[in-house]
Design an enzyme around this catalytic site. Structure first.
Site, PDB file in Angstrom:
ATOM      1  N   SER A 576       7.637  -1.113   4.343  1.00  0.00           N
ATOM      2  CA  SER A 576       8.000  -0.359   5.546  1.00  0.00           C
ATOM      3  C   SER A 576       9.504  -0.430   5.757  1.00  0.00           C
ATOM      4  CB  SER A 576       7.289  -0.961   6.759  1.00  0.00           C
ATOM      5  OG  SER A 576       7.861  -0.463   7.963  1.00  0.00           O
ATOM      6  N   TYR A 589       4.747  -7.973  12.612  1.00  0.00           N
ATOM      7  CA  TYR A 589       4.679  -6.887  11.634  1.00  0.00           C
ATOM      8  C   TYR A 589       5.930  -6.870  10.749  1.00  0.00           C
ATOM      9  CZ  TYR A 589       4.444  -2.106   9.818  1.00  0.00           C
ATOM     10  OH  TYR A 589       4.423  -1.008   8.991  1.00  0.00           O
TER      11      TYR A 589
END
Ligand SMILES: [Zn+2]
Length: 699
Positions: A576, A589
């Site tokens: 990501s 995250y």
């Protein structure tokens, strides 16, 4: 005894109500599909059917006789009307005037297009003269196991006479072509009452005045052969069982262990895909006394032979005293020896104008007590090759039970394998796609990015295993992709990437399905959002479990397979933007995503010496089709930015440097690049697909 499948009689499926009102070509199609629907009648792609029909010539308006016959490369079971070639019968007959004799029979193939009726683009097959010259309106040519068992017996002529009397004639082995057409015509003229003929080492011709009569004759003749074998072939199959069959789970475990190793040893020139078959017919053969001598004889029917190579490789494994490590250690030598044998066969049989030697590796691997493994350039070909060898096993069971089984003479086999017409057909085949023969496993394969990635890889010819925990979405994704690219190319496994056992089992299923692994796309994920002081340990652990531990577990399993297979490997992590760029309110995250990226770099370092490449794609804000972006996370993000959820996509677009939305297909394209040879010299890299974000520039 014949096995259950072969032992049962064929049913007459003709339905007069269905054919009422059909034209003759439509009745031919109906009959062909009925015949091809049962593999005991003919193998996939094998045999052909024809009808001679009066039609109006489009140029002269006169009625002319037209031969409708299955065209080149088709399959009678699945053929449609456009699969038939159509040719003027008077022109086909005129070929006799230019035929220069058997040594020139191949040149007739070049004249067949001159006989085309109505500009039909479907190419006529090599068997066309066989149908043209049988002076009957409706002609079937089938490859039934029960008939080939007669045709491949040493005394096949006597057996044919004994079973069928004068109703069915017999012709000695002759490679299909123009000359065999003339032989068939001569036979029919001299035996006007015959209803068909057995071709030695090959198959059956039958005929009738109507489509129905031809169909019913074919079924009746095959059933008579089946019944005769039921009565006569009562000895234990293949000399009887002398080795135990392992139980089903053990068989699968052995196959999973052997397949990637064999694949690595035979995939130097071209990657291959595998298929495993441990059906009863195969088990009967691989536990039998006569396994080795019968396997060494090779197959008989030319169709069987072309698909399965001159003979199978019998793997050295003793199911009574299983020592898989010893078998594994001996594989390399056995495969090298097979290749040397094949090269010797090529040298013995080659002619001045023979094409260069093709891939010398075996297609069929028989493992005593375990089953049959086949390898070919794609899954469908591997599966069909296996089916053909099962046909060959059925033939050997019949022939060796009532007589002595004889394979095709070596030179005849070679002349078919290296037939110039066959070579021309191979040369006409389209260039393989960039991922042909590659096998990929995609985690999170049922979701937005995962499914788009599977789609992209399959577009390039790869076989894909979809791994996901969402059973419903998994089934839907598999159905969708199978519909687009064919059932053979896609499998699915239920896989929780945080479970060590589930990961091992899922990769094992992938090995059994396709025989190996080339590409792992680690993509299964989740997202969460919370300020650090509100981040529970459970939320923190969930992120680490799925994103970091999950990526570790699937990579470890892939690495183990890659090292066993010894054919390199390719891992692509979907990380990501947040693995590089910190983001407020999502520390769990972001941290887990950063760990993924660093794991990829470590693995790139470890894998390089084994040609295992590991790279990362960093998406950002791929909302469409994403399961992560449904529900909570979307609301949390919208709340964090103090906006409506429907405005999120526009928000991310405007935030990007390029002012573009990022879609699953964009990520899939980058994954494809990293998974393909286009990036053969890249490892340890990160590709950002985020429409531009200065914070995540790599440095
Ligand atoms: Zn044939």
């Amino acid at each position: 005894m014949l096995d259950k499948q072969q032992g049962a009689r064929l049913a007459n499926l003709w339905d007069e109500a269905k054919v009422t009102g059909m034209s003759e070509p439509e009745k031919l199609l109906y009959r062909s599909n009925l015949l091809g629907s049962d593999k005991r009648i003919t193998n996939y792609g094998g045999g052909n059917t024809s009808a001679k029909v009066m039609e109006k010539d489009p140029l002269t308006g006169e009625m002319v006789e037209v031969l409708w016959v299955k065209g080149s490369g088709g399959d009678v079971g699945t053929i449609k009307l456009d699969g038939f070639a159509t040719l003027y019968m008077d022109k086909l007959r005129a070929l006799k005037g230019i035929y220069r004799g058997v040594e020139f029979e191949d040149e007739i193939v070049g004249y067949l297009p001159h006989c085309t009726f109505n500009l039909n683009p479907r190419a006529a097959s090599i068997d066309t003269p066989l149908h043209a010259y049988v002076p009957k309106t409706h002609v079937d040519h089938m490859h039934p196991d029960a008939i080939i068992a007669i045709a491949a017996s040493q005394n096949s002529k006597e057996l044919t006479q004994q079973i069928f009397g004068d109703e069915i004639g017999w012709l000695p082995w002759k490679r299909p072509g123009y000359e065999l057409g003339l032989w068939l015509e001569k036979f029919c003229l001299e035996n006007p009452k015959a209803r068909g003929v057995v071709l030695e080492s090959h198959g059956l011709f039958t005929w009738g005045d109507t489509a129905k009569e031809a169909y019913e004759t074919t079924i009746e003749i095959i059933n008579r052969a089946i019944a005769w074998f039921e009565a006569e072939n009562t000895a234990p199959a293949f000399g009887g069982a002398v080795k135990p069959a392992l139980d089903s789970a053990e068989r699968a475990a052995i196959a999973k262990r052997l397949m990637p190793i064999i694949r690595g040893l035979i995939s130097a020139a071209e990657k291959k895909v595998g298929h495993f078959d441990d059906s009863q017919a195969v088990l009967d053969f691989v536990t039998s006394k006569n396994l080795e001598p019968l396997a060494a004889l090779g197959t008989s029917c030319p169709d069987h032979f072309l698909r399965t190579k001159i003979r199978p490789l019998v793997v050295d494994f003793d199911p009574a005293n299983p020592d898989i490590e010893k078998t594994v250690a001996g594989l390399s030598e056995a495969i090298v020896a097979y290749r040397a044998d094949y090269a010797a066969y090529y040298e013995r049989c080659k002619r001045a104008d023979s094409p260069a030697m093709r891939d010398p590796n075996a297609v069929v691997y028989l493992v005593p007590g375990v089953g049959m493994i086949t390898f070919a350039k794609d899954k469908a070909t591997a599966r069909i090759s296996g089916e053909f060898y099962v046909n060959a096993i059925n033939v050997m069971r019949g022939a060796s039970g009532v007589s002595t089984y004889v394979g095709l003479p070596e030179q005849e086999a070679f002349d078919i394998e290296y037939w110039l017409l066959e070579e021309a057909k191979l040369q006409r085949m389209p260039k393989p796609k960039s991922l042909a023969g590659r096998i990929a496993l995609v985690t999170g394969g049922a979701g937005g990015i995962g499914k788009a990635t599977a789609n992209r890889l399959m577009q390039e010819g790869a076989c894909v295993v979809l791994a996901d925990i969402d059973e419903t979405a998994l089934e839907a994704a598999q159905t969708e992709l199978a519909g687009r690219y064919g059932k053979d190319f896609v499998r699915s496994v239920n896989m929780n990437v945080t479970s060590e056992a589930a990961v091992e089992a899922g990769f094992g299923d992938a090995l059994l399905a396709f025989g190996g692994l080339d590409i792992l796309v680690s993509n299964a994920g989740l997202a969460s959002s919370a300020a650090i002081e509100d981040t529970t340990l459970a939320l923190w652990s969930k992120n680490i479990d799925i994103l970091t531990t999950g990526y570790f577990l699937v990579s470890r399993e892939a690495f183990r397979i890659f090292r066993n297979q010894k054919a390199g490997g390719n891992v692509v992590f979907v990380a990501s933007k947040n693995g590089l760029a910190a983001s407020p309110g999502a520390s769990a995250y972001c941290t887990a995503k950063a760990a993924e990226i660093h794991l990829a770099r470590c693995l790139a370092l470890e894998g390089a010496s084994a040609q295992i490449r590991v790279n990362v794609v960093n998406p950002d804000a791929v909302l469409r089709g994403s399961k992560i972006w449904t529900g909570e996370w979307k609301e949390q993000r919208a709340a964090a930015y103090k906006m409506d959820v429907d405005d999120l996509e526009a928000h991310y677009r405007e935030r990007s440097m390029l002012k573009l939305s990022v879609f699953p297909e964009d990520i899939a394209e980058a994954i494809y690049f990293l998974a393909s040879d286009m990036s053969a010299k890249s490892t340890g890299n990160i590709v950002n697909v985020d429409a531009g974000n200065a914070q995540s520039f790599t440095r």
